[in-house]
Write an enzyme that holds these catalytic residues in place. Structure first.
Site, PDB file in Angstrom:
ATOM      1  N   GLN A   1       0.780  -1.251   0.000  1.00  0.00           N
ATOM      2  CA  GLN A   1       0.000   0.000   0.000  1.00  0.00           C
ATOM      3  C   GLN A   1       0.808   1.296   0.000  1.00  0.00           C
ATOM      4  O   GLN A   1       0.524   2.169  -0.809  1.00  0.00           O
ATOM      5  CB  GLN A   1      -0.944  -0.028   1.198  1.00  0.00           C
ATOM      6  CG  GLN A   1      -2.006   1.038   1.186  1.00  0.00           C
ATOM      7  CD  GLN A   1      -3.026   0.778   2.279  1.00  0.00           C
ATOM      8  OE1 GLN A   1      -3.844  -0.113   2.165  1.00  0.00           O
ATOM      9  NE2 GLN A   1      -2.954   1.534   3.354  1.00  0.00           N
TER      10      GLN A   1
ATOM     11  N   GLU B   1      -4.130   9.242  -0.960  1.00  0.00           N
ATOM     12  CA  GLU B   1      -3.469  10.007   0.100  1.00  0.00           C
ATOM     13  C   GLU B   1      -2.406  10.946  -0.469  1.00  0.00           C
ATOM     14  O   GLU B   1      -1.555  11.452   0.257  1.00  0.00           O
ATOM     15  CB  GLU B   1      -2.831   9.058   1.121  1.00  0.00           C
ATOM     16  CG  GLU B   1      -3.869   8.231   1.860  1.00  0.00           C
ATOM     17  CD  GLU B   1      -3.295   7.417   3.007  1.00  0.00           C
ATOM     18  OE1 GLU B   1      -2.064   7.309   3.112  1.00  0.00           O
ATOM     19  OE2 GLU B   1      -4.094   6.898   3.802  1.00  0.00           O
TER      20      GLU B   1
ATOM     21  N   ASP C   1       3.884   0.461   4.623  1.00  0.00           N
ATOM     22  CA  ASP C   1       2.592  -0.116   5.008  1.00  0.00           C
ATOM     23  C   ASP C   1       2.298  -1.218   4.005  1.00  0.00           C
ATOM     24  O   ASP C   1       1.879  -0.954   2.885  1.00  0.00           O
ATOM     25  CB  ASP C   1       1.470   0.937   5.024  1.00  0.00           C
ATOM     26  CG  ASP C   1       0.157   0.346   5.542  1.00  0.00           C
ATOM     27  OD1 ASP C   1       0.154  -0.864   5.866  1.00  0.00           O
ATOM     28  OD2 ASP C   1      -0.842   1.080   5.625  1.00  0.00           O
TER      29      ASP C   1
ATOM     30  N   GLU D   1       4.487  -1.895   8.727  1.00  0.00           N
ATOM     31  CA  GLU D   1       3.079  -1.907   9.159  1.00  0.00           C
ATOM     32  C   GLU D   1       2.321  -3.057   8.488  1.00  0.00           C
ATOM     33  O   GLU D   1       2.438  -3.244   7.272  1.00  0.00           O
ATOM     34  CB  GLU D   1       2.455  -0.554   8.789  1.00  0.00           C
ATOM     35  CG  GLU D   1       0.987  -0.419   9.132  1.00  0.00           C
ATOM     36  CD  GLU D   1       0.453   0.975   8.749  1.00  0.00           C
ATOM     37  OE1 GLU D   1       1.241   1.934   8.642  1.00  0.00           O
ATOM     38  OE2 GLU D   1      -0.772   1.090   8.552  1.00  0.00           O
TER      39      GLU D   1
ATOM     40  N   LYS E   1      -5.809   4.907  14.977  1.00  0.00           N
ATOM     41  CA  LYS E   1      -6.795   5.624  14.171  1.00  0.00           C
ATOM     42  C   LYS E   1      -8.061   5.689  15.007  1.00  0.00           C
ATOM     43  O   LYS E   1      -8.693   4.647  15.263  1.00  0.00           O
ATOM     44  CB  LYS E   1      -7.090   4.862  12.884  1.00  0.00           C
ATOM     45  CG  LYS E   1      -5.946   4.791  11.876  1.00  0.00           C
ATOM     46  CD  LYS E   1      -6.302   3.774  10.802  1.00  0.00           C
ATOM     47  CE  LYS E   1      -5.398   3.854   9.587  1.00  0.00           C
ATOM     48  NZ  LYS E   1      -5.579   2.654   8.713  1.00  0.00           N
TER      49      LYS E   1
ATOM     50  N   ARG F   1      -6.829   8.832   7.919  1.00  0.00           N
ATOM     51  CA  ARG F   1      -7.415   7.829   7.035  1.00  0.00           C
ATOM     52  C   ARG F   1      -7.214   8.271   5.586  1.00  0.00           C
ATOM     53  O   ARG F   1      -6.897   9.428   5.320  1.00  0.00           O
ATOM     54  CB  ARG F   1      -8.921   7.646   7.306  1.00  0.00           C
ATOM     55  CG  ARG F   1      -9.299   7.229   8.712  1.00  0.00           C
ATOM     56  CD  ARG F   1      -8.614   5.993   9.236  1.00  0.00           C
ATOM     57  NE  ARG F   1      -8.741   4.778   8.455  1.00  0.00           N
ATOM     58  CZ  ARG F   1      -9.406   3.683   8.821  1.00  0.00           C
ATOM     59  NH1 ARG F   1     -10.027   3.674   9.997  1.00  0.00           N
ATOM     60  NH2 ARG F   1      -9.443   2.603   8.074  1.00  0.00           N
ATOM     61  N   SER F   2      -7.465   7.338   4.674  1.00  0.00           N
ATOM     62  CA  SER F   2      -7.302   7.717   3.266  1.00  0.00           C
ATOM     63  C   SER F   2      -8.402   8.685   2.820  1.00  0.00           C
ATOM     64  O   SER F   2      -8.188   9.497   1.925  1.00  0.00           O
ATOM     65  CB  SER F   2      -7.269   6.478   2.388  1.00  0.00           C
ATOM     66  OG  SER F   2      -8.387   5.658   2.653  1.00  0.00           O
TER      67      SER F   2
ATOM     68  N   LYS G   1       1.245   9.998  10.886  1.00  0.00           N
ATOM     69  CA  LYS G   1       1.127   9.493   9.505  1.00  0.00           C
ATOM     70  C   LYS G   1      -0.148  10.080   8.901  1.00  0.00           C
ATOM     71  O   LYS G   1      -1.248   9.736   9.321  1.00  0.00           O
ATOM     72  CB  LYS G   1       1.044   7.963   9.547  1.00  0.00           C
ATOM     73  CG  LYS G   1       0.945   7.291   8.191  1.00  0.00           C
ATOM     74  CD  LYS G   1       0.679   5.787   8.353  1.00  0.00           C
ATOM     75  CE  LYS G   1       0.481   5.135   6.996  1.00  0.00           C
ATOM     76  NZ  LYS G   1      -0.319   3.890   7.079  1.00  0.00           N
TER      77      LYS G   1
HETATM   78  P1  PGA Z   1      -7.316   3.532   5.176  1.00  0.00           P
HETATM   79  O1  PGA Z   1      -5.808   3.064   5.131  1.00  0.00           O
HETATM   80  O2  PGA Z   1      -7.452   4.839   5.830  1.00  0.00           O
HETATM   81  O3  PGA Z   1      -7.743   3.515   3.728  1.00  0.00           O
HETATM   82  O4  PGA Z   1      -8.050   2.440   5.919  1.00  0.00           O
HETATM   83  C1  PGA Z   1      -4.741   3.700   5.739  1.00  0.00           C
HETATM   84  C2  PGA Z   1      -3.757   2.671   6.232  1.00  0.00           C
HETATM   85  O5  PGA Z   1      -3.877   1.480   5.923  1.00  0.00           O
HETATM   86  O6  PGA Z   1      -2.865   3.010   6.989  1.00  0.00           O
HETATM   87 ZN    ZN Z   2      -2.266   0.632   7.250  1.00  0.00          ZN
END
Ligand code: PGA
Ligand code: ZN
Length: 421
Positions: free
Chosen positions: A168, A211, A248, A289, A341, A370-371, A392
């Site tokens: 990712q 992101e 990640d 991660e 998160k 978050r994304s 992050k």
């Molecule tokens: P997400 O991903 O906000 O799309 O869930 C961010 C991450 O995996 O760190």
């Molecule tokens: Zn993640």
């Protein structure tokens, strides 16, 4: 004691143009707190439930009118005009009102928006910066001590970039920077070098993923990592000494039938650990991660042992900011760092429990966006107030990301606090 005078909700749009929830909390003192909640795409199975309308004729079912309706209706009805001792009492009331283990009835998006708006109203009423109020929520009487170091998305793949490569994010960590200001300037230099590299190597303009990371058609994860190192060098820095990488892997999203589908032959867990160790040997990676899948509990302790002392073993989807999962991971030695998160768990108090639990075990905490984000900047205050080592937020582009970096710059300038070493 506090008393809420009015509570309101609003459906707004996030950085992907999808609906999300904003709450406005007015205390009887007159102080008003407004807060918006983000939304993930690469979500963990154990996350609290984000309530969506499921009406296919509107925003493809993603509307948040029900969640907003709960704020204006049931939640306001239960909380307005009632004496509330503190954040914990408010959050307990929200959890009890919802009555489900994963906040499925009223929605974690509704609950968290109220939880955050109340915190902000309280900080305004007390006349203190939000990060100091968050510090006091974390530890009664506590004060913020240090600033987190940004870890910034450079390259994107996986669910944030259409899956051209399974992993990712490749992030940069400006390890030599002494201040947030310096960290961001160094990151900018690497990001620009990476954009030039994408043009040279992939004939690709700087098109960005969810992101803000660059997302050229990498042939594989190896190329993504190699290009990360090349971008650091092209910017004039020494990889590992000045700027390191964080990864990640988000491996839950390419794990099926007990195998990791990373391209090439599918790997079993031992094979995946071996593969990750190879990356640690070849690239200056300081944080790993979700190196293994969220359900691969038996193998996380093996990963942590294998990686010990070389990189942080950071759990995102694996832990879901869930105190129960974190306790279990501490007990079996499955990780040594928490990706925090707040919307994975759904209230500020539970996220603070998760944070304290991890810190008490000697773990490192990375506070994460978050994304799908909003222009709200409370996350920077949270990362400072809760003493996280890293923040992050995504890339150094796009205003929903920069709102947080800019707030961190503002906190650095006004507080005199130093960045963690
Ligand atoms: P997400 O991903 O906000 O799309 O869930 C961010 C991450 O995996 O760190
Ligand atoms: Zn993640």
């Amino acid at each position: 004691m506090e008393m809420i005078h009015t509570l309101d909700g609003l459906e707004i749009l996030d950085s992907r143009g999808r609906p999300t929830v904003r709450a406005t909390c007015r205390l009887t003192s007159g102080a008003v707190g407004i807060a918006s909640v983000p939304s993930g795409a690469s979500t963990g199975k154990a996350e609290a439930l984000e309530l969506r309308d499921r009406d296919p004729s509107r925003y493809r079912g993603l509307g948040c009118r029900k969640a907003v309706g709960h704020i204006r209706g049931e939640i306001a009805h239960a909380l307005v005009g009632v004496e509330i001792e503190d954040q914990s009492a408010l959050d307990q009331a929200l959890i009890a009102l919802d009555g489900t283990p994963n906040k499925a009835r009223l929605g974690a998006n509704a609950l968290l928006a109220v939880s955050l708006a109340f915190a902000r109203a309280q900080a305004i009423e007390a006349g203190i910066p939000l990060y100091q109020h968050f510090a006091a929520i974390h530890t009664p009487g506590g004060l913020a001590h240090k600033l987190p170091r940004p870890t910034v998305n450079l390259f994107s793949g996986g669910k944030h970039a259409g899956g051209q490569v399974p992993i990712q994010d490749v992030l940069v960590v400006p390890v030599a920077a002494q201040t947030v200001d310096e960290a961001l300037a160094m990151t900018y230099a690497v990001y620009q070098a990476a954009a030039e590299l994408c043009l040279d190597k992939y004939r690709m303009r700087a098109l960005t993923a969810d992101e803000g990371g660059l997302a050229p058609p990498f042939p594989d994860a190896e190329a993504m990592l190699g290009d990360g190192v090349a971008a650091i060098e092209r910017a004039g820095y020494t990889p590992g000494r000045d700027v390191a990488l964080a990864l990640d892997v988000a491996s839950s999203h390419f794990y099926a039938d007990g195998r990791y589908h990373l391209g090439g032959e599918p790997l079993d867990s031992a094979g995946m650990i071996h593969h990750l160790l190879g990356w640690l040997e070849r690239y200056p990676i300081v944080s790993l991660e979700d190196g293994l899948a969220e359900e691969d509990w038996a193998n996380w302790p093996k990963l942590r042992e294998a990686v010990a002392g070389r990189a942080l073993v950071l759990g995102d989807d694996f832990l879901c900011t869930n105190p129960g999962r974190i306790r279990r991971a501490i007990d079996v030695g499955a990780a040594n760092a928490l990706l925090l998160k707040v919307n994975q768990i759904g209230t500020l108090s539970e996220a603070a429990d998760a944070c304290r639990l991890a810190q008490a075990a000697g773990w490192h905490v990375t506070v994460s966006a978050r994304s799908g984000e909003t222009e709200d900047d409370w996350l920077a205050d949270l990362a400072v107030g809760w003493g996280s080592g890293h923040l992050k937020v995504g890339s150094i582009t796009q205003s929903e990301r920069l709102a947080k970096y800019n707030r961190l710059l503002e906190i650095e300038a006004e507080s005199g606090l130093k960045m963690k070493g």
